[in-house]
Scaffold this motif. Sequence first.
Motif, PDB file in Angstrom:
ATOM      1  N   UNK A   1     -64.753  51.835 149.413  1.00 54.91           N
ATOM      2  CA  UNK A   1     -65.510  52.203 150.609  1.00 54.91           C
ATOM      3  C   UNK A   1     -66.986  52.400 150.270  1.00 54.91           C
ATOM      4  N   UNK A   2     -67.271  53.103 149.178  1.00 55.21           N
ATOM      5  CA  UNK A   2     -68.651  53.327 148.760  1.00 55.21           C
ATOM      6  C   UNK A   2     -69.341  52.014 148.402  1.00 55.21           C
ATOM      7  N   UNK A   3     -68.627  51.129 147.721  1.00 55.03           N
ATOM      8  CA  UNK A   3     -69.207  49.836 147.378  1.00 55.03           C
ATOM      9  C   UNK A   3     -69.465  49.005 148.632  1.00 55.03           C
ATOM     10  N   UNK A   4     -68.573  49.120 149.626  1.00 55.96           N
ATOM     11  CA  UNK A   4     -68.771  48.393 150.869  1.00 55.96           C
ATOM     12  C   UNK A   4     -70.046  48.810 151.583  1.00 55.96           C
ATOM     13  N   UNK A   5     -70.308  50.115 151.604  1.00 54.40           N
ATOM     14  CA  UNK A   5     -71.545  50.617 152.214  1.00 54.40           C
ATOM     15  C   UNK A   5     -72.749  50.119 151.427  1.00 54.40           C
ATOM     16  N   UNK A   6     -72.636  50.140 150.092  1.00 56.49           N
ATOM     17  CA  UNK A   6     -73.730  49.652 149.249  1.00 56.49           C
ATOM     18  C   UNK A   6     -74.014  48.180 149.538  1.00 56.49           C
TER      19      UNK A   6
ATOM     20  N   UNK B   1     -64.743  44.639 150.342  1.00 58.92           N
ATOM     21  CA  UNK B   1     -64.596  46.001 149.825  1.00 58.92           C
ATOM     22  C   UNK B   1     -63.903  46.903 150.843  1.00 58.92           C
ATOM     23  N   UNK B   2     -64.308  46.809 152.108  1.00 64.71           N
ATOM     24  CA  UNK B   2     -63.674  47.639 153.137  1.00 64.71           C
ATOM     25  C   UNK B   2     -62.223  47.218 153.359  1.00 64.71           C
ATOM     26  N   UNK B   3     -61.955  45.925 153.281  1.00 67.61           N
ATOM     27  CA  UNK B   3     -60.568  45.460 153.395  1.00 67.61           C
ATOM     28  C   UNK B   3     -59.713  46.067 152.288  1.00 67.61           C
TER      29      UNK B   3
ATOM     30  N   UNK C   1     -60.540  56.450 158.078  1.00 71.44           N
ATOM     31  CA  UNK C   1     -61.341  56.225 159.278  1.00 71.44           C
ATOM     32  C   UNK C   1     -62.791  55.878 158.952  1.00 71.44           C
ATOM     33  N   UNK C   2     -63.285  56.404 157.837  1.00 70.64           N
ATOM     34  CA  UNK C   2     -64.667  56.076 157.456  1.00 70.64           C
ATOM     35  C   UNK C   2     -64.793  54.588 157.150  1.00 70.64           C
ATOM     36  N   UNK C   3     -63.798  54.032 156.466  1.00 64.87           N
ATOM     37  CA  UNK C   3     -63.847  52.607 156.145  1.00 64.87           C
ATOM     38  C   UNK C   3     -63.747  51.756 157.402  1.00 64.87           C
ATOM     39  N   UNK C   4     -62.963  52.210 158.376  1.00 64.80           N
ATOM     40  CA  UNK C   4     -62.864  51.488 159.650  1.00 64.80           C
ATOM     41  C   UNK C   4     -64.238  51.401 160.318  1.00 64.80           C
TER      42      UNK C   4
END
Length: 303
Positions: free
Chosen positions: A103-108, A121-123, A133-136
């Motif tokens: 999740x953190x890498x997806x935001x990055x 990353x989010x998948x 829910x944060x990843x969603x």
Amino acid sequence: MKWFSVLIAGLVLIMSGCSSMGGKDKEWAPPPMAVPLQPTIQQEVQIARTSQLLLRNDITDEQRAELHFQRGVYYDSLGLRELARYDFNQSLSINPAQAEIFNLLGVYFTQIGQYDAAYEAFDSTLELDPSNHYAERNRAIALYYGDRIDLSLHEMTQHYNDNPNDPFSALWLYIIEMKSNQTDALAKLEQRYAKKDDQWGWALVAMMLNKISNDEAILEVASGAKDNLMLAERLTETYFYMAKRYQLAGQYNEAVSLYKLSLSFNVYEYVEHRYAFLELGRIFSDLRAERQEQLKESEQGKE
């Protein structure tokens, strides 16, 4: 805490003065501020301690993965993105089943515009933790920034419906809906606001709807802050969404100034801080393209 009480008292006086100046579009001078966050002794000590532990040969792989994750989180909280990403990747190489790291890498990846990597990353996060829910929300936002609006709208709508009391989900759903139908987006946000609870974030929705002025929103946000940390966090969010409101209205000078204010508090781990960089880059790119087009048309007119 005494100095913080003085800060809030001064803020109230500033806001009272600004409110007496006029209507909802009046600007405050100076803008309400918190003391920018600085590295703490505890953060520095934890980074040093974790680094020392990682040099030991008698720790297990599980412990090593956890230590890399912990140090990565500390680096990330200080804005040291590349060092954080290095530690996250090291941790994943040992234990790849860590939803929070993905999740953190997806935001990055979203922040630096690598959207395909962000989606993956989010998948991965949601495969490991379907209830994250944060990843969603973050995946829907990444799809928005990646200009995949239909998918973004579908996912953010589903995310909002899972928790209609969340003001930040309501805000992001409105921002995404504005891409397709501005009138409908405003009407739907009005409907969501009518069902609001007492969470402070609904003040930001009221601001987005022009139900309260900028200074009224800031005063409401600041009055509930218990210390400088909370004030810095809330102002980071407030100035971001305030900037987005101006940006959606085509008022780019105001938006740029407010995005910079959102960045000024050094709340590095908040997505609003991360995406303020992205928004500034997009604004500058759009204005540069617009300027180049104007120059091109001017040159053609001279021929």
